[in-house]
Scaffold this active site. Sequence first.
Site, PDB file in Angstrom:
ATOM      1  CD  GLU A 100      73.084  -7.487  42.840  1.00  0.00           C
ATOM      2  OE1 GLU A 100      73.830  -7.141  41.913  1.00  0.00           O
ATOM      3  OE2 GLU A 100      73.032  -8.665  43.274  1.00  0.00           O
ATOM      4  CE  LYS A 111      76.960  -8.003  40.306  1.00  0.00           C
ATOM      5  NZ  LYS A 111      75.582  -8.542  40.193  1.00  0.00           N
ATOM      6  CB  CYS A 124      75.610 -10.115  43.661  1.00  0.00           C
ATOM      7  SG  CYS A 124      74.543 -11.556  43.454  1.00  0.00           S
TER       8      CYS A 124
HETATM    9  C1  LIG Z   1      75.392 -19.049  42.547  1.00  0.00           C
HETATM   10  C2  LIG Z   1      75.538 -18.608  41.132  1.00  0.00           C
HETATM   11  C3  LIG Z   1      76.802 -17.822  40.938  1.00  0.00           C
HETATM   12  C4  LIG Z   1      75.616 -19.844  40.267  1.00  0.00           C
HETATM   13  O1  LIG Z   1      75.788 -19.523  38.935  1.00  0.00           O
HETATM   14  C5  LIG Z   1      74.304 -17.823  40.710  1.00  0.00           C
HETATM   15  O2  LIG Z   1      73.169 -18.579  40.958  1.00  0.00           O
HETATM   16  C6  LIG Z   1      74.217 -16.488  41.418  1.00  0.00           C
HETATM   17  O3  LIG Z   1      73.571 -16.311  42.406  1.00  0.00           O
HETATM   18  N1  LIG Z   1      74.929 -15.513  40.863  1.00  0.00           N
HETATM   19  C7  LIG Z   1      75.051 -14.202  41.328  1.00  0.00           C
HETATM   20  C8  LIG Z   1      73.764 -13.508  41.101  1.00  0.00           C
HETATM   21  C9  LIG Z   1      73.882 -12.061  40.808  1.00  0.00           C
HETATM   22  O4  LIG Z   1      74.924 -11.456  40.590  1.00  0.00           O
HETATM   23  N2  LIG Z   1      72.685 -11.508  40.824  1.00  0.00           N
HETATM   24  C10 LIG Z   1      72.471 -10.147  40.553  1.00  0.00           C
HETATM   25  C11 LIG Z   1      71.651  -9.894  39.389  1.00  0.00           C
HETATM   26  S1  LIG Z   1      70.302 -10.998  39.115  1.00  0.00           S
END
Ligand SMILES: CC(C)(CO)[C@@H](O)C(=O)NCCC(=O)NCCS
Length: 523
Positions: free
Chosen positions: A104, A203, A237
């Site tokens: 991603e 997404k 994600c």
């Molecule tokens: C692990 C978690 C959920 C804790 O709040 C948080 O650290 C995490 O990795 N969330 C998903 C990241 C995500 O969607 N990124 C894409 C755009 S930056």
Amino acid sequence: MTVAEKLAVIRERCNNISVRAPAMVSFLSSWSVFIFILEMGLGAFALDKYTAAVYEHSVILAESTTEPVSSEEALKLMNKNMDILEEAIKMAAKQGAHIIVTPEDGIYGFSFTRETLYPYLEDIPDPQVNWIPCTEPERFGPAPVLVRLSCLASDNAIYVVANMGDKKPCNFTDPDCPSDGRYQYNTDVAFDSQGKLVARYHKLNLFMMEQLHFDAPKEPELVTFNTTFGKFGLFTCFDILFHDPAVVLVSNFHVDTIIFPTAWINVLPHLTAIEFHSAWAMGMRVNVLASNTHLRSRNMTGSGIYAPDGPTAFHYDAKSENGHLLVAELDSRPSLSPTYLSALNWSLFATTIKPFSEEPNFTGVVFFDEYTFSELTKQAGNLTVCQKSLCCHLSYRMTEQQEDERYVLGAFDGLHTVEGEYYLQVCTLLKCGSTDLQTCGQPVTAAYTQFDYFSLSGTFSTNYVLPEVLLSGVQLAPGEFQVLSDGRLVSLKHTSQPVLTVTLFGRWFEKDPPHPYTHSRIL
Ligand SMILES: CC(C)(CO)[C@@H](O)C(=O)NCCC(=O)NCCS
């Protein structure tokens, strides 16, 4: 026209038909013979196993994400990233991979506004249009990213999955149309080995700041595609924490492998990429191809090729800035494999036994959630700790009790509300931050205590439970543990490294707050 004349016309028509009919029948039968042969062919080609590749890409970020750049400049940055992805794709193909997944935000990075993201976006058509961008590059207007990805797939005869941005113009006839006249989507695209666009997924569960530059689709999209090496489904994600579309793809669409591009920010002790994503594969009993972005400054690392009976390959590197290619073989249809557990009741053991002796309890915080803890005071023993309707049972034996390390058994039954709202039921054995019991639940990366044996179970109200085992140095433990059909997470042997945590991470979806899908609402 007389009745007789009408009849004559009808007869003529009938004759016509009957004249045509034999030709039609023979056409049909030759067609069905062809289909039959084709299916035989596909049947003969159907693969029991296949080789998957995931690439952890160290993304090159845009110099400015606050001022808009020209589309030429945007493409220049995206091509720099695709130059690196191209090397990974070639290497994966050379090693016999049938499919490669890239991360991603791996083509343009992050931290944009709606305006500064715009020059990076392409209008991605529905795959139903049946399009090979590499051979028809101008069919839907300029789409240099789609064309390059498509050519990489066909030139190397490999399925290629990448994450990019989609734009869809809209206007006042749509009451939801954003004021800048377009929807912008965080999008996964998949190309088959001929370069044909076979999947496009928008997404759904946008994470925090992403909502500033991306829109969520109005409905969950359930995107799958079939291959000779199984049925694939896609999500991205933060989607992995929610019911839609992730659980639906597995439970209702029966995919064999999940394709999972991510830009995952590691959070110990329970939400580190390799730990959580491998646990999802085991708990949901599918293969997962998890490709993470690599960005040390944001704590993003950890990719893997995960099977239902444990991790097949994984990569975690918090030290270097390098990308990394993983290649491994998987079952095409894991549900047909002999080790596949088809009937599993996560609370069977825990609700059947009499609770073990309850030691004194105290509370502690794990990633903003207040857990109930009980300390493992002896070298070996049986322990129960409860919170609300969840009771967790642990039987264990440490190889050697360390003076300067403390472990607790913890239970949490409640709504997590930081960086997203999702209801959890968690049973966990974990190492505390120090000998001070107030530090239990804080992130820890190193330990010295090995376990000869552990068995963890809980009275879960949900059947969606993810089994996690994380060892010292943030490492997984392939082949060292398993889940029994009565819901016990048990060690198969003495742990190969000291233990950071052993956890049953339950998601109780019915208790989640209702839609909209922006679970990490910041706007
Ligand atoms: C692990 C978690 C959920 C804790 O709040 C948080 O650290 C995490 O990795 N969330 C998903 C990241 C995500 O969607 N990124 C894409 C755009 S930056």
